[in-house]
Design an enzyme around this catalytic site. Structure first.
Site, PDB file in Angstrom:
ATOM      1  N   GLY A  84       0.561  -1.217   0.172  1.00  0.00           N
ATOM      2  CA  GLY A  84      -0.117  -0.107   0.185  1.00  0.00           C
ATOM      3  C   GLY A  84       1.076   1.299  -0.120  1.00  0.00           C
ATOM      4  N   CYS A  85       0.081   2.339  -0.847  1.00  0.00           N
ATOM      5  CA  CYS A  85       0.897   3.899  -0.572  1.00  0.00           C
ATOM      6  C   CYS A  85       0.018   4.591   0.366  1.00  0.00           C
ATOM      7  CB  CYS A  85       1.535   4.410  -1.884  1.00  0.00           C
ATOM      8  SG  CYS A  85      -0.007   4.338  -3.116  1.00  0.00           S
ATOM      9  N   PHE A  86      -0.744   5.550  -0.428  1.00  0.00           N
ATOM     10  CA  PHE A  86      -1.943   6.284   0.393  1.00  0.00           C
ATOM     11  C   PHE A  86      -2.810   6.249  -0.772  1.00  0.00           C
ATOM     12  CE2 PHE A  86      -3.989  10.506   0.220  1.00  0.00           C
ATOM     13  CZ  PHE A  86      -3.859  10.846   1.889  1.00  0.00           C
TER      14      PHE A  86
END
Length: 133
Positions: A84-86
């Site tokens: 995940g990232c933002f």
């Protein structure tokens, strides 16, 4: 085979935020690929941080040249990972690179950490406010 051809052949498994919560609680690792300063502002419980980019600036971004090796130092190629990232864009690139590097059980978090926070199974706490990518 050209890089573009190789990328087109890779199917990136996706997971929504609710399913990600279930998978993480059942033993999946959570790999957060945001910049360290964003990670420290708030992240999923138990997440490990390996930034996909060395820097992000208006004039461009530079990919972490040791990304795959750093992930391999923490996780085996058979490990089950949520990436995940933002927002899910950077993590999709990271997931593709990991799959190309031989990781077998990688899933990209659709909507990223923002969706993870907003999902029905978890609400943000004061120290888990999302930060801008």
């Amino acid at each position: 085979m050209a890089t573009a051809d190789k990328e087109q052949l890779i199917t990136i498994p996706m997971v929504d935020a609710d399913e990600a919560h279930t998978l993480v609680s059942s033993g999946y690792g959570y790999l957060d690929v945001r910049m360290s300063e964003d990670f420290y502002k708030g992240h999923a419980t138990g997440a490990q941080n390996i930034p996909y980019y060395v820097y992000v600036a208006p004039q461009g971004r530079e990919k972490n040249p040791h990304f795959e090796e750093e992930v391999a130092a923490l996780y085996g190629k058979e490990s089950h990972l949520i990436v995940g990232c933002f927002t899910g864009t950077r993590s999709k690139l990271a997931s593709s690179d990991l799959l190309s590097a031989g990781f077998k059980n990688v899933r990209n978090l659709q909507g990223g950490y923002r969706a993870f926070l907003q999902s029905a199974t978890q609400q943000p706490t004061n120290d888990e406010q999302p930060s801008v990518n």
